[in-house]
Design a protein around this motif. Sequence first.
Motif, short mmCIF file in Angstrom:
data_model
loop_
_atom_site.label_atom_id
_atom_site.label_comp_id
_atom_site.label_asym_id
_atom_site.label_seq_id
_atom_site.Cartn_x
_atom_site.Cartn_y
_atom_site.Cartn_z
N THR A 53 -2.62 -77.89 145.29
CA THR A 53 -1.59 -76.85 145.28
C THR A 53 -1.82 -75.85 146.40
N GLY A 54 -3.07 -75.58 146.73
CA GLY A 54 -3.40 -74.65 147.80
C GLY A 54 -3.20 -73.21 147.40
N ARG A 55 -3.21 -72.35 148.40
CA ARG A 55 -3.04 -70.90 148.18
C ARG A 55 -1.85 -70.43 148.98
N GLN A 56 -1.32 -69.28 148.60
CA GLN A 56 -0.14 -68.74 149.28
C GLN A 56 -0.29 -67.24 149.47
N ARG A 57 0.26 -66.76 150.58
CA ARG A 57 0.24 -65.33 150.86
C ARG A 57 1.58 -64.96 151.49
N LEU A 58 2.16 -63.84 151.09
CA LEU A 58 3.40 -63.33 151.67
C LEU A 58 3.10 -62.02 152.38
N ASP A 59 3.48 -61.95 153.64
CA ASP A 59 3.31 -60.73 154.43
C ASP A 59 4.68 -60.16 154.76
N ALA A 60 4.92 -58.91 154.40
CA ALA A 60 6.20 -58.26 154.70
C ALA A 60 6.18 -57.68 156.10
N HIS A 61 7.30 -57.84 156.82
CA HIS A 61 7.46 -57.30 158.16
C HIS A 61 8.78 -56.53 158.21
N GLU A 62 8.85 -55.55 159.09
CA GLU A 62 10.05 -54.71 159.16
C GLU A 62 11.25 -55.46 159.71
N THR A 63 11.01 -56.35 160.67
CA THR A 63 12.13 -57.10 161.26
C THR A 63 11.77 -58.59 161.30
N VAL A 64 12.80 -59.40 161.44
CA VAL A 64 12.61 -60.84 161.57
C VAL A 64 11.84 -61.14 162.86
N ALA A 65 12.11 -60.39 163.91
CA ALA A 65 11.44 -60.61 165.19
C ALA A 65 9.93 -60.41 165.08
N THR A 66 9.48 -59.38 164.36
CA THR A 66 8.04 -59.18 164.21
C THR A 66 7.42 -60.27 163.34
N ALA A 67 8.16 -60.73 162.34
CA ALA A 67 7.66 -61.82 161.49
C ALA A 67 7.54 -63.11 162.30
N LEU A 68 8.53 -63.39 163.15
CA LEU A 68 8.46 -64.58 164.00
C LEU A 68 7.34 -64.47 165.02
N GLY A 69 7.08 -63.26 165.52
CA GLY A 69 5.95 -63.06 166.43
C GLY A 69 4.62 -63.33 165.74
#
Length: 88
Positions: A53-69
């Motif tokens: 199953t593995g592990r999972q982590r969610l990181d919040a970013h202010e914009t989609v561009a920063t998340a894609l970076g």
Amino acid sequence: MSDHPPTKGSIGAVSLIRVRPEKNERRFYALAVDVDLFGCALLARHWGRLGTTGRQRLDAHETVATALGALATLERTKRRRGYWDRKE
């Protein structure tokens, strides 16, 4: 979430694996960028041993561009460590 690649509804998604039989190593690492119901960009990271199953982590970013970076940076790091594209 299993060790399958991220869903096709993701804005950006990468699915990588690293297999080294001599070290008994079979790992996966999946990254995906999605937008939640409140408009926050989330970078989902899912990793572990193939077949688990593995592990999972969610990181919040202010914009989609920063998340894609952040996704691109993590992908580059994993590729330098020997991960390659998962074939389906």
